[in-house]
Design an enzyme around this catalytic site. Structure first.
Site, PDB file in Angstrom:
ATOM      1  N   TYR A 160       5.999  -3.573   2.630  1.00 40.69           N
ATOM      2  CA  TYR A 160       5.502  -2.191   2.507  1.00 40.69           C
ATOM      3  C   TYR A 160       4.028  -2.198   2.080  1.00 40.69           C
ATOM      4  O   TYR A 160       3.183  -1.586   2.736  1.00 40.69           O
ATOM      5  CB  TYR A 160       6.370  -1.468   1.476  1.00 40.69           C
ATOM      6  N   GLU A 162       1.684  -4.596   2.035  1.00 45.30           N
ATOM      7  CA  GLU A 162       0.751  -5.201   2.997  1.00 45.30           C
ATOM      8  C   GLU A 162       0.774  -4.428   4.316  1.00 45.30           C
ATOM      9  O   GLU A 162      -0.236  -4.331   5.012  1.00 45.30           O
ATOM     10  CB  GLU A 162       1.098  -6.674   3.240  1.00 45.30           C
ATOM     11  N   ARG A 292       0.558   2.398 -13.564  1.00 42.09           N
ATOM     12  CA  ARG A 292       0.155   3.061 -12.334  1.00 42.09           C
ATOM     13  C   ARG A 292      -0.424   4.413 -12.707  1.00 42.09           C
ATOM     14  O   ARG A 292       0.258   5.239 -13.323  1.00 42.09           O
ATOM     15  CB  ARG A 292       1.414   3.253 -11.511  1.00 42.09           C
TER      16      ARG A 292
HETATM   17  P1  NAD Z   1      11.087   9.463   3.150  1.00 42.21           P
HETATM   18  O1  NAD Z   1      11.810   8.162   3.266  1.00 42.21           O
HETATM   19  O2  NAD Z   1      11.804  10.633   2.604  1.00 42.21           O
HETATM   20  O3  NAD Z   1      10.487   9.884   4.550  1.00 42.21           O
HETATM   21  C1  NAD Z   1      10.087   8.969   5.535  1.00 42.21           C
HETATM   22  C2  NAD Z   1      10.483   9.562   6.878  1.00 42.21           C
HETATM   23  O4  NAD Z   1      10.038   8.680   7.911  1.00 42.21           O
HETATM   24  C3  NAD Z   1      12.000   9.690   7.030  1.00 42.21           C
HETATM   25  O5  NAD Z   1      12.320  10.943   7.575  1.00 42.21           O
HETATM   26  C4  NAD Z   1      12.364   8.565   8.006  1.00 42.21           C
HETATM   27  O6  NAD Z   1      13.528   8.838   8.740  1.00 42.21           O
HETATM   28  C5  NAD Z   1      11.105   8.489   8.838  1.00 42.21           C
HETATM   29  N1  NAD Z   1      10.893   7.184   9.478  1.00 42.21           N
HETATM   30  C6  NAD Z   1      10.962   5.958   8.904  1.00 42.21           C
HETATM   31  N2  NAD Z   1      10.672   5.013   9.813  1.00 42.21           N
HETATM   32  C7  NAD Z   1      10.420   5.658  10.974  1.00 42.21           C
HETATM   33  C8  NAD Z   1      10.078   5.220  12.289  1.00 42.21           C
HETATM   34  N3  NAD Z   1       9.944   3.920  12.580  1.00 42.21           N
HETATM   35  N4  NAD Z   1       9.889   6.145  13.255  1.00 42.21           N
HETATM   36  C9  NAD Z   1      10.046   7.483  12.992  1.00 42.21           C
HETATM   37  N5  NAD Z   1      10.376   7.956  11.759  1.00 42.21           N
HETATM   38  C10 NAD Z   1      10.560   7.040  10.762  1.00 42.21           C
HETATM   39  O7  NAD Z   1       9.773   9.151   2.286  1.00 42.21           O
HETATM   40  P2  NAD Z   1       8.669  10.148   1.743  1.00 42.21           P
HETATM   41  O8  NAD Z   1       8.666  10.063   0.270  1.00 42.21           O
HETATM   42  O9  NAD Z   1       8.766  11.448   2.391  1.00 42.21           O
HETATM   43  O10 NAD Z   1       7.354   9.381   2.239  1.00 42.21           O
HETATM   44  C11 NAD Z   1       6.612   9.838   3.358  1.00 42.21           C
HETATM   45  C12 NAD Z   1       5.372   8.978   3.504  1.00 42.21           C
HETATM   46  O11 NAD Z   1       4.580   9.053   2.325  1.00 42.21           O
HETATM   47  C13 NAD Z   1       5.668   7.506   3.748  1.00 42.21           C
HETATM   48  O12 NAD Z   1       4.751   7.001   4.679  1.00 42.21           O
HETATM   49  C14 NAD Z   1       5.431   6.883   2.398  1.00 42.21           C
HETATM   50  O13 NAD Z   1       5.027   5.546   2.524  1.00 42.21           O
HETATM   51  C15 NAD Z   1       4.324   7.747   1.834  1.00 42.21           C
HETATM   52  N6  NAD Z   1       4.306   7.755   0.374  1.00 42.21           N
HETATM   53  C16 NAD Z   1       5.223   8.467  -0.339  1.00 42.21           C
HETATM   54  C17 NAD Z   1       5.181   8.426  -1.727  1.00 42.21           C
HETATM   55  C18 NAD Z   1       6.148   9.232  -2.571  1.00 42.21           C
HETATM   56  O14 NAD Z   1       6.085   9.141  -3.795  1.00 42.21           O
HETATM   57  N7  NAD Z   1       7.027  10.028  -2.005  1.00 42.21           N
HETATM   58  C19 NAD Z   1       4.222   7.652  -2.385  1.00 42.21           C
HETATM   59  C20 NAD Z   1       3.325   6.929  -1.621  1.00 42.21           C
HETATM   60  C21 NAD Z   1       3.350   6.994  -0.245  1.00 42.21           C
END
Ligand code: NAD
Length: 348
Positions: A160, A162, A292
Protein backbone atom coordinates in the site's frame (compact mmCIF):
# COMPACT_ATOMS: atom_id res chain seq x y z
CA UNK A 1 -13.55 28.57 6.59
CA UNK A 2 -16.18 29.56 4.08
CA UNK A 3 -18.24 26.42 3.53
CA UNK A 4 -19.83 27.83 0.38
CA UNK A 5 -16.61 27.47 -1.59
CA UNK A 6 -17.19 25.10 -4.48
CA UNK A 7 -21.02 24.91 -4.18
CA UNK A 8 -22.72 24.53 -7.58
CA UNK A 9 -19.28 24.69 -9.21
CA UNK A 10 -20.13 21.46 -10.93
CA UNK A 11 -23.11 22.60 -12.98
CA UNK A 12 -22.66 21.32 -16.53
CA UNK A 13 -19.63 19.22 -15.55
CA UNK A 14 -19.16 15.49 -15.40
CA UNK A 15 -17.12 13.80 -12.66
CA UNK A 16 -15.85 10.22 -12.51
CA UNK A 17 -15.26 8.90 -8.98
CA UNK A 18 -13.33 5.63 -8.84
CA UNK A 19 -13.88 3.84 -5.56
CA UNK A 20 -17.22 5.66 -5.55
CA UNK A 21 -19.03 2.96 -3.56
CA UNK A 22 -16.49 3.11 -0.72
CA UNK A 23 -16.45 5.16 2.47
CA UNK A 24 -14.86 8.36 1.15
CA UNK A 25 -15.98 7.83 -2.44
CA UNK A 26 -19.68 7.73 -1.56
CA UNK A 27 -19.40 10.88 0.58
CA UNK A 28 -17.60 12.56 -2.31
CA UNK A 29 -20.30 11.48 -4.80
CA UNK A 30 -22.94 13.00 -2.48
CA UNK A 31 -21.05 16.27 -2.30
CA UNK A 32 -20.46 16.43 -6.06
CA UNK A 33 -24.16 15.86 -6.72
CA UNK A 34 -24.95 18.71 -4.33
CA UNK A 35 -22.49 20.85 -6.25
CA UNK A 36 -24.37 20.18 -9.48
CA UNK A 37 -22.05 17.64 -11.12
CA UNK A 38 -23.21 14.75 -13.20
CA UNK A 39 -21.50 11.88 -11.36
CA UNK A 40 -20.25 8.53 -12.60
CA UNK A 41 -19.17 6.19 -9.78
CA UNK A 42 -16.86 3.35 -10.79
CA UNK A 43 -16.11 0.54 -8.36
CA UNK A 44 -15.33 -3.18 -8.33
CA UNK A 45 -17.18 -3.49 -4.98
CA UNK A 46 -14.14 -5.10 -3.33
CA UNK A 47 -14.79 -3.20 -0.09
CA UNK A 48 -17.41 -0.74 -1.30
CA UNK A 49 -21.11 -1.39 -1.19
CA UNK A 50 -24.15 -0.34 -3.15
CA UNK A 51 -25.67 0.39 0.27
CA UNK A 52 -23.47 3.51 0.32
CA UNK A 53 -24.70 4.71 -3.06
CA UNK A 54 -28.37 3.77 -2.82
CA UNK A 55 -29.35 6.91 -0.84
CA UNK A 56 -27.90 9.01 -3.67
CA UNK A 57 -29.95 7.50 -6.43
CA UNK A 58 -32.61 9.97 -7.40
CA UNK A 59 -30.79 12.93 -5.82
CA UNK A 60 -29.29 14.02 -9.12
CA UNK A 61 -27.61 12.61 -12.15
CA UNK A 62 -25.63 9.63 -10.94
CA UNK A 63 -24.56 6.51 -12.77
CA UNK A 64 -22.78 3.45 -11.39
CA UNK A 65 -20.43 1.29 -13.41
CA UNK A 66 -19.04 -1.88 -11.90
CA UNK A 67 -15.48 -1.95 -13.16
CA UNK A 68 -11.99 -2.61 -11.95
CA UNK A 69 -9.51 0.22 -12.47
CA UNK A 70 -6.82 -2.39 -13.06
CA UNK A 71 -8.61 -3.85 -16.10
CA UNK A 72 -11.19 -1.31 -17.20
CA UNK A 73 -13.48 -2.29 -20.03
CA UNK A 74 -11.91 -0.40 -22.90
CA UNK A 75 -15.00 -0.74 -25.08
CA UNK A 76 -17.16 0.84 -22.37
CA UNK A 77 -14.65 3.63 -21.75
CA UNK A 78 -13.90 4.41 -25.41
CA UNK A 79 -14.94 8.01 -25.98
CA UNK A 80 -15.64 8.44 -22.26
CA UNK A 81 -15.86 12.12 -21.36
CA UNK A 82 -15.24 13.65 -17.95
CA UNK A 83 -14.17 17.07 -16.71
CA UNK A 84 -12.92 15.71 -13.40
CA UNK A 85 -11.60 12.31 -12.38
CA UNK A 86 -11.29 11.55 -8.66
CA UNK A 87 -9.17 8.42 -8.36
CA UNK A 88 -10.02 6.94 -4.97
CA UNK A 89 -10.13 3.26 -5.88
CA UNK A 90 -7.99 1.27 -3.45
CA UNK A 91 -8.81 -0.68 -0.33
CA UNK A 92 -7.70 1.49 2.57
CA UNK A 93 -7.76 -0.76 5.59
CA UNK A 94 -4.69 -2.92 6.28
CA UNK A 95 -6.97 -5.92 6.73
CA UNK A 96 -8.13 -5.63 3.15
CA UNK A 97 -5.06 -4.33 1.36
CA UNK A 98 -2.84 -6.96 2.98
CA UNK A 99 -5.25 -9.76 2.04
CA UNK A 100 -4.19 -9.50 -1.62
CA UNK A 101 -0.99 -7.44 -1.80
CA UNK A 102 -0.47 -8.01 -5.52
CA UNK A 103 -3.94 -6.62 -6.23
CA UNK A 104 -3.18 -3.65 -3.98
CA UNK A 105 0.01 -2.89 -5.90
CA UNK A 106 -1.80 -3.24 -9.23
CA UNK A 107 -4.68 -1.04 -8.07
CA UNK A 108 -2.31 1.69 -6.93
CA UNK A 109 -0.04 1.55 -9.96
CA UNK A 110 -1.89 0.06 -12.96
CA UNK A 111 -5.16 1.60 -11.74
CA UNK A 112 -3.58 5.06 -11.49
CA UNK A 113 -1.91 4.73 -14.90
CA UNK A 114 -5.21 3.65 -16.46
CA UNK A 115 -7.03 6.61 -14.95
CA UNK A 116 -4.24 8.99 -15.97
CA UNK A 117 -4.57 7.67 -19.50
CA UNK A 118 -8.32 8.29 -19.34
CA UNK A 119 -7.72 11.83 -18.02
CA UNK A 120 -5.33 12.55 -20.85
CA UNK A 121 -7.73 11.12 -23.41
CA UNK A 122 -10.69 13.13 -22.10
CA UNK A 123 -8.78 16.27 -21.11
CA UNK A 124 -9.89 15.88 -17.49
CA UNK A 125 -8.26 17.21 -14.38
CA UNK A 126 -7.40 14.25 -12.14
CA UNK A 127 -7.18 13.83 -8.36
CA UNK A 128 -5.23 11.13 -6.47
CA UNK A 129 -6.13 10.03 -2.96
CA UNK A 130 -2.63 9.43 -1.69
CA UNK A 131 -2.01 8.84 1.96
CA UNK A 132 -0.06 9.80 5.06
CA UNK A 133 1.33 6.26 4.80
CA UNK A 134 3.84 7.62 2.28
CA UNK A 135 5.63 9.06 5.33
CA UNK A 136 6.02 5.55 6.82
CA UNK A 137 7.40 5.65 10.37
CA UNK A 138 8.15 9.39 10.34
CA UNK A 139 11.26 10.88 11.89
CA UNK A 140 9.83 14.41 11.86
CA UNK A 141 6.69 15.72 13.55
CA UNK A 142 4.35 16.98 12.40
CA UNK A 143 4.82 15.76 8.82
CA UNK A 144 5.18 18.39 6.11
CA UNK A 145 4.83 17.63 2.42
CA UNK A 146 8.55 18.27 1.92
CA UNK A 147 9.39 15.34 4.22
CA UNK A 148 10.30 12.38 2.02
CA UNK A 149 9.26 9.72 4.44
CA UNK A 150 10.66 6.61 6.04
CA UNK A 151 8.85 3.69 4.50
CA UNK A 152 9.81 0.04 4.74
CA UNK A 153 9.79 -1.36 1.22
CA UNK A 154 9.69 -4.96 2.46
CA UNK A 155 7.14 -4.97 5.28
CA UNK A 156 3.50 -6.06 5.18
CA UNK A 157 2.29 -2.47 4.65
CA UNK A 158 4.65 -1.86 1.72
CA UNK A 159 2.17 -2.97 -0.98
CA UNK A 160 0.00 0.00 0.00
CA UNK A 161 2.64 2.53 1.10
CA UNK A 162 4.97 1.94 -1.84
CA UNK A 163 2.03 1.51 -4.21
CA UNK A 164 0.79 4.99 -3.29
CA UNK A 165 4.31 6.43 -3.58
CA UNK A 166 4.54 4.99 -7.07
CA UNK A 167 1.07 6.35 -7.90
CA UNK A 168 2.29 9.82 -6.89
CA UNK A 169 5.31 9.35 -9.16
CA UNK A 170 3.04 8.39 -12.07
CA UNK A 171 0.85 11.45 -11.50
CA UNK A 172 3.80 13.83 -11.52
CA UNK A 173 5.32 12.15 -14.58
CA UNK A 174 2.05 12.54 -16.48
CA UNK A 175 1.96 16.17 -15.43
CA UNK A 176 5.56 16.77 -16.61
CA UNK A 177 5.38 14.71 -19.78
CA UNK A 178 1.81 15.27 -20.97
CA UNK A 179 0.78 18.44 -19.14
CA UNK A 180 -2.09 16.59 -17.41
CA UNK A 181 -3.67 18.71 -14.66
CA UNK A 182 -3.11 16.76 -11.45
CA UNK A 183 -4.16 17.19 -7.82
CA UNK A 184 -2.52 14.97 -5.21
CA UNK A 185 -3.75 14.86 -1.61
CA UNK A 186 -2.04 12.97 1.19
CA UNK A 187 -4.99 11.98 3.33
CA UNK A 188 -4.55 11.34 7.04
CA UNK A 189 -6.89 9.08 9.06
CA UNK A 190 -10.45 10.00 8.29
CA UNK A 191 -13.58 8.64 9.96
CA UNK A 192 -17.33 9.05 9.87
CA UNK A 193 -20.61 7.41 8.88
CA UNK A 194 -20.49 4.64 6.24
CA UNK A 195 -17.21 3.19 7.45
CA UNK A 196 -17.27 -0.58 7.40
CA UNK A 197 -17.77 -1.99 10.86
CA UNK A 198 -15.42 -4.88 10.42
CA UNK A 199 -12.47 -3.66 8.40
CA UNK A 200 -10.17 -3.17 11.37
CA UNK A 201 -9.88 0.62 11.20
CA UNK A 202 -9.42 1.96 14.67
CA UNK A 203 -12.36 4.39 15.02
CA UNK A 204 -15.02 2.06 13.61
CA UNK A 205 -13.53 -0.93 15.44
CA UNK A 206 -13.61 0.79 18.81
CA UNK A 207 -17.07 2.30 18.34
CA UNK A 208 -18.65 -1.01 17.36
CA UNK A 209 -16.96 -2.84 20.24
CA UNK A 210 -18.06 -0.11 22.67
CA UNK A 211 -21.66 -0.16 21.45
CA UNK A 212 -21.71 -3.92 21.96
CA UNK A 213 -20.04 -3.68 25.37
CA UNK A 214 -17.35 -6.01 24.04
CA UNK A 215 -13.65 -5.72 24.92
CA UNK A 216 -12.09 -2.84 22.98
CA UNK A 217 -8.93 -3.91 21.18
CA UNK A 218 -5.89 -1.65 21.60
CA UNK A 219 -2.65 -2.28 19.78
CA UNK A 220 0.33 -2.12 22.16
CA UNK A 221 -0.07 0.20 25.13
CA UNK A 222 -2.17 2.66 23.10
CA UNK A 223 0.37 5.47 23.37
CA UNK A 224 0.74 5.66 19.56
CA UNK A 225 -0.85 8.82 18.19
CA UNK A 226 -3.15 9.48 15.27
CA UNK A 227 -4.93 12.59 14.07
CA UNK A 228 -8.52 11.95 13.09
CA UNK A 229 -10.30 14.03 10.50
CA UNK A 230 -14.09 13.99 10.20
CA UNK A 231 -15.23 12.97 6.72
CA UNK A 232 -17.12 16.20 5.89
CA UNK A 233 -13.97 18.23 6.54
CA UNK A 234 -11.92 15.93 4.35
CA UNK A 235 -14.40 16.09 1.48
CA UNK A 236 -14.39 19.89 1.66
CA UNK A 237 -10.58 19.75 1.37
CA UNK A 238 -10.74 17.46 -1.67
CA UNK A 239 -13.27 19.70 -3.42
CA UNK A 240 -11.22 22.82 -2.73
CA UNK A 241 -8.06 21.14 -3.98
CA UNK A 242 -9.78 20.02 -7.19
CA UNK A 243 -11.13 23.55 -7.76
CA UNK A 244 -7.82 25.28 -7.00
CA UNK A 245 -5.73 26.92 -9.75
CA UNK A 246 -3.94 24.52 -12.11
CA UNK A 247 -0.52 25.26 -10.66
CA UNK A 248 -1.59 23.86 -7.26
CA UNK A 249 -0.69 20.24 -7.94
CA UNK A 250 0.08 19.14 -4.40
CA UNK A 251 0.98 16.95 -2.78
CA UNK A 252 -1.10 18.60 -0.07
CA UNK A 253 -1.68 17.11 3.37
CA UNK A 254 -5.37 16.85 4.26
CA UNK A 255 -5.99 15.82 7.84
CA UNK A 256 -6.74 17.08 11.29
CA UNK A 257 -3.65 18.33 13.10
CA UNK A 258 -4.97 17.63 16.59
CA UNK A 259 -3.09 14.56 17.70
CA UNK A 260 -4.50 12.05 20.19
CA UNK A 261 -3.27 8.74 21.50
CA UNK A 262 -5.28 5.64 20.71
CA UNK A 263 -5.81 5.29 24.46
CA UNK A 264 -7.33 8.79 24.66
CA UNK A 265 -9.54 7.97 21.70
CA UNK A 266 -10.84 4.80 23.33
CA UNK A 267 -11.54 6.61 26.61
CA UNK A 268 -13.53 9.27 24.77
CA UNK A 269 -15.53 6.63 22.90
CA UNK A 270 -16.36 4.85 26.17
CA UNK A 271 -17.55 8.15 27.66
CA UNK A 272 -19.64 9.13 24.64
CA UNK A 273 -21.28 5.72 24.29
CA UNK A 274 -21.65 5.06 28.04
CA UNK A 275 -20.14 1.65 27.30
CA UNK A 276 -19.24 -0.98 29.91
CA UNK A 277 -16.41 -2.23 27.67
CA UNK A 278 -12.94 -2.86 29.06
CA UNK A 279 -9.74 -2.41 27.06
CA UNK A 280 -7.88 -5.45 25.73
CA UNK A 281 -4.29 -4.90 24.65
CA UNK A 282 -2.57 -6.94 21.96
CA UNK A 283 0.91 -6.76 20.42
CA UNK A 284 1.81 -3.83 18.19
CA UNK A 285 1.58 -4.78 14.52
CA UNK A 286 4.66 -4.79 12.29
CA UNK A 287 5.53 -1.31 10.94
CA UNK A 288 2.54 0.35 12.64
CA UNK A 289 3.57 4.01 12.87
CA UNK A 290 4.03 5.33 16.39
CA UNK A 291 3.19 8.97 15.56
CA UNK A 292 1.11 10.50 12.84
CA UNK A 293 0.18 14.17 12.59
CA UNK A 294 -0.15 16.42 9.55
CA UNK A 295 1.31 19.86 9.13
CA UNK A 296 -1.50 21.56 7.20
CA UNK A 297 0.14 24.92 6.60
CA UNK A 298 0.10 24.35 2.84
CA UNK A 299 -3.63 23.46 2.79
CA UNK A 300 -4.42 26.52 4.92
CA UNK A 301 -2.43 28.81 2.62
CA UNK A 302 -3.25 27.40 -0.80
CA UNK A 303 -6.84 26.20 -0.22
CA UNK A 304 -7.99 28.29 2.76
CA UNK A 305 -8.86 24.94 4.32
CA UNK A 306 -8.74 23.66 7.88
CA UNK A 307 -10.89 21.08 9.68
CA UNK A 308 -13.95 22.50 11.44
CA UNK A 309 -15.42 19.48 13.21
CA UNK A 310 -14.01 18.66 16.66
CA UNK A 311 -13.19 15.07 17.57
CA UNK A 312 -16.06 14.97 20.07
CA UNK A 313 -18.58 16.25 17.53
CA UNK A 314 -17.32 13.90 14.83
CA UNK A 315 -17.40 10.94 17.19
CA UNK A 316 -20.97 11.81 18.27
CA UNK A 317 -22.14 11.83 14.64
CA UNK A 318 -20.31 8.60 13.84
CA UNK A 319 -21.57 6.84 16.96
CA UNK A 320 -25.13 7.90 16.11
CA UNK A 321 -24.76 6.40 12.63
CA UNK A 322 -23.35 3.12 13.93
CA UNK A 323 -26.08 2.94 16.60
CA UNK A 324 -28.77 3.32 13.98
CA UNK A 325 -27.11 0.88 11.61
CA UNK A 326 -26.68 -1.70 14.38
CA UNK A 327 -30.31 -1.24 15.40
CA UNK A 328 -31.35 -1.91 11.80
CA UNK A 329 -29.34 -5.12 11.82
CA UNK A 330 -27.02 -4.01 9.05
CA UNK A 331 -23.79 -4.78 10.85
CA UNK A 332 -23.89 -8.53 11.18
CA UNK A 333 -20.28 -9.51 11.39
CA UNK A 334 -19.48 -13.02 10.23
CA UNK A 335 -17.26 -15.32 12.25
CA UNK A 336 -14.48 -14.80 9.73
CA UNK A 337 -14.64 -11.05 10.14
CA UNK A 338 -14.49 -11.33 13.90
CA UNK A 339 -11.58 -13.70 13.67
CA UNK A 340 -9.80 -11.39 11.28
CA UNK A 341 -10.40 -8.40 13.53
CA UNK A 342 -8.74 -10.45 16.23
CA UNK A 343 -5.64 -11.19 14.20
CA UNK A 344 -5.67 -8.01 12.17
CA UNK A 345 -2.37 -6.29 12.53
CA UNK A 346 -2.99 -2.69 11.76
CA UNK A 347 -5.07 0.37 12.30
CA UNK A 348 -5.30 3.02 9.67
P1 NAD B 1 -12.72 2.07 1.11
O1 NAD B 1 -12.07 0.73 1.18
O2 NAD B 1 -13.98 2.29 1.85
O3 NAD B 1 -12.98 2.47 -0.39
C1 NAD B 1 -12.18 2.05 -1.47
C2 NAD B 1 -13.11 1.78 -2.64
O4 NAD B 1 -12.32 1.40 -3.76
C3 NAD B 1 -14.07 0.62 -2.36
O5 NAD B 1 -15.37 0.96 -2.77
C4 NAD B 1 -13.51 -0.53 -3.21
O6 NAD B 1 -14.49 -1.46 -3.59
C5 NAD B 1 -12.90 0.24 -4.36
N1 NAD B 1 -11.82 -0.47 -5.05
C6 NAD B 1 -10.76 -1.10 -4.50
N2 NAD B 1 -9.98 -1.61 -5.47
C7 NAD B 1 -10.57 -1.30 -6.64
C8 NAD B 1 -10.25 -1.57 -8.01
N3 NAD B 1 -9.15 -2.27 -8.34
N4 NAD B 1 -11.07 -1.10 -8.98
C9 NAD B 1 -12.21 -0.41 -8.66
N5 NAD B 1 -12.57 -0.13 -7.38
C10 NAD B 1 -11.74 -0.58 -6.38
O7 NAD B 1 -11.61 3.12 1.57
P2 NAD B 1 -11.73 4.68 1.80
O8 NAD B 1 -11.41 4.96 3.21
O9 NAD B 1 -12.97 5.20 1.22
O10 NAD B 1 -10.47 5.18 0.94
C11 NAD B 1 -10.64 5.78 -0.33
C12 NAD B 1 -9.28 6.24 -0.83
O11 NAD B 1 -8.71 7.17 0.08
C13 NAD B 1 -8.27 5.11 -1.00
O12 NAD B 1 -7.52 5.35 -2.16
C14 NAD B 1 -7.40 5.25 0.22
O13 NAD B 1 -6.11 4.78 -0.03
C15 NAD B 1 -7.42 6.74 0.47
N6 NAD B 1 -7.16 7.08 1.86
C16 NAD B 1 -8.13 6.92 2.81
C17 NAD B 1 -7.83 7.23 4.13
C18 NAD B 1 -8.88 7.11 5.23
O14 NAD B 1 -8.56 7.38 6.38
N7 NAD B 1 -10.11 6.74 4.94
C19 NAD B 1 -6.56 7.70 4.49
C20 NAD B 1 -5.61 7.83 3.49
C21 NAD B 1 -5.91 7.54 2.18
Amino acid sequence: MDGSNGKRNGAGKRALVTGGAGFLGSHLCARLLEDGYEVVAMDNLATGSMRNLRPLLGRGLIQFIEQDVVNPDEAQLAGFRADRIFNLACCASPLHYQADPEKTIRTCIDGSLNMLHLARQSGARIFLSSTSEVYGEPEVHPQMESYRGSVSSIGPRACYDEGKRCAEAAFFDYHRVHGTEIKVARIFNTYGPSMQADDGRVVSNLIVQALRNEPMTINGDGSQTRSFCYVDDLIEGIVRLMDSPAEVTGPVNLGNPSEVTVLQLSTRIIELTGSRSKLRHRPMPVDDPTRRCPDITLARQSLGWAPQVSLDEGLRRTIAWFEETLANGHLDLGTDSLLQMEINSGCN
